[in-house]
Design a protein around this motif. Structure first.
Motif, PDB file in Angstrom:
ATOM      1  N   SER A 186      -0.392  -2.882  -4.431  1.00 46.18           N
ATOM      2  CA  SER A 186       0.382  -3.907  -5.183  1.00 46.18           C
ATOM      3  C   SER A 186       1.002  -3.171  -6.430  1.00 46.18           C
ATOM      4  O   SER A 186       2.315  -3.529  -6.598  1.00 46.18           O
ATOM      5  CB  SER A 186      -0.592  -5.005  -5.467  1.00 46.18           C
ATOM      6  N   GLN A 187       0.650  -2.444  -7.186  1.00 44.49           N
ATOM      7  CA  GLN A 187       1.192  -1.906  -8.310  1.00 44.49           C
ATOM      8  C   GLN A 187       2.372  -1.075  -7.817  1.00 44.49           C
ATOM      9  O   GLN A 187       3.371  -0.921  -8.347  1.00 44.49           O
ATOM     10  CB  GLN A 187       0.068  -1.254  -9.243  1.00 44.49           C
ATOM     11  N   SER A 188       2.179  -0.427  -6.814  1.00 42.95           N
ATOM     12  CA  SER A 188       3.177   0.315  -6.240  1.00 42.95           C
ATOM     13  C   SER A 188       4.351  -0.263  -5.954  1.00 42.95           C
ATOM     14  O   SER A 188       5.600   0.042  -6.018  1.00 42.95           O
ATOM     15  CB  SER A 188       2.707   1.502  -5.155  1.00 42.95           C
ATOM     16  N   ASN A 189       3.968  -1.193  -4.888  1.00 43.17           N
ATOM     17  CA  ASN A 189       5.115  -2.079  -4.487  1.00 43.17           C
ATOM     18  C   ASN A 189       5.821  -2.601  -5.578  1.00 43.17           C
ATOM     19  O   ASN A 189       7.038  -2.849  -5.625  1.00 43.17           O
ATOM     20  CB  ASN A 189       4.389  -3.080  -3.492  1.00 43.17           C
ATOM     21  N   GLN A 190       5.195  -3.024  -6.846  1.00 44.28           N
ATOM     22  CA  GLN A 190       5.899  -3.659  -7.825  1.00 44.28           C
ATOM     23  C   GLN A 190       6.800  -2.747  -8.644  1.00 44.28           C
ATOM     24  O   GLN A 190       7.948  -3.110  -9.055  1.00 44.28           O
ATOM     25  CB  GLN A 190       4.795  -4.278  -8.944  1.00 44.28           C
ATOM     26  N   MET A 191       6.298  -1.550  -8.637  1.00 46.59           N
ATOM     27  CA  MET A 191       7.098  -0.625  -9.318  1.00 46.59           C
ATOM     28  C   MET A 191       8.431  -0.216  -8.408  1.00 46.59           C
ATOM     29  O   MET A 191       9.373  -0.026  -9.081  1.00 46.59           O
ATOM     30  CB  MET A 191       6.323   0.694  -9.428  1.00 46.59           C
ATOM     31  N   LEU A 192       8.060  -0.103  -7.102  1.00 44.80           N
ATOM     32  CA  LEU A 192       9.465  -0.059  -6.262  1.00 44.80           C
ATOM     33  C   LEU A 192      10.471  -1.212  -6.357  1.00 44.80           C
ATOM     34  O   LEU A 192      11.490  -0.911  -6.463  1.00 44.80           O
ATOM     35  CB  LEU A 192       8.879  -0.056  -4.667  1.00 44.80           C
ATOM     36  N   SER A 193       9.674  -2.450  -6.540  1.00 41.68           N
ATOM     37  CA  SER A 193      10.751  -3.503  -6.827  1.00 41.68           C
ATOM     38  C   SER A 193      11.514  -3.342  -8.189  1.00 41.68           C
ATOM     39  O   SER A 193      12.742  -3.552  -8.437  1.00 41.68           O
ATOM     40  CB  SER A 193      10.046  -4.744  -6.803  1.00 41.68           C
TER      41      SER A 193
END
Length: 165
Positions: A126-133
């Motif tokens: 989830s953190q990775s996806n947030q960073m990608l966003s």
């Protein structure tokens, strides 16, 4: 003497108009030479990343190996080349820093995804996806700022820059 002053004034005006606007010239150089020389590398990174995520995802092991051995080394090479660009004017340097921040955020998100796979940690995913966003948002900011400068300085370019998604 009057003719010499008028001649000098005319020469100065011609010289200044021939020089153009430094920001516009720097933007033209930045887009058409600096970015144009590395944009294919970024597009390659995006294609490689997209080949193992979303509907192309097969399993964690394949994703991990492809990220570690292909995507991240390519992205790191792109980042190094991007960071080597040194625009001359403060306006273009500020624009460039937005782009550098965006790609570093995305690179770090991919590194975090490797850790998430290592630890089988859904919170890290989830953190990775947030960073990608966040990285995509910064790239949109970069494009918006660049579009504004392109319009303001009437710069033409031949490359097409895609958002990383």
């Amino acid at each position: 003497m009057k003719n010499n002053v008028l001649g000098l004034l005319f020469f100065s005006i011609v010289l200044l108009s021939a020089c153009g606007d430094p920001v516009g010239e720097d933007l033209d150089h930045y887009i058409n030479e600096e970015l144009a020389s590395i944009i294919d590398l970024e597009e390659g990174v995006i294609m490689e990343y997209e080949s193992v995520v979303g509907s192309n995802y097969t399993n964690d092991k394949d994703l991990y190996i492809h990220l570690e051995e292909v995507v991240l080394p390519m992205y790191l090479d792109f980042i190094e080349q991007l960071e080597a660009i040194n625009p001359e004017t403060s306006e273009i340097r500020e624009l460039h820093e937005i782009y550098i921040s965006a790609v570093n955020t995305q690179y770090n998100a991919m590194v975090k995804l490797l850790g998430a796979i290592d630890y089988q940690d859904h919170g890290m995913v989830s953190q990775s996806n947030q960073m990608l966003s966040e990285g995509r948002a910064k790239i949109r900011e970069f494009h918006n700022e660049m579009d504004g400068l392109i319009e303001e300085y009437n710069v033409e370019f031949d490359i097409e820059m895609n958002d990383f998604e």
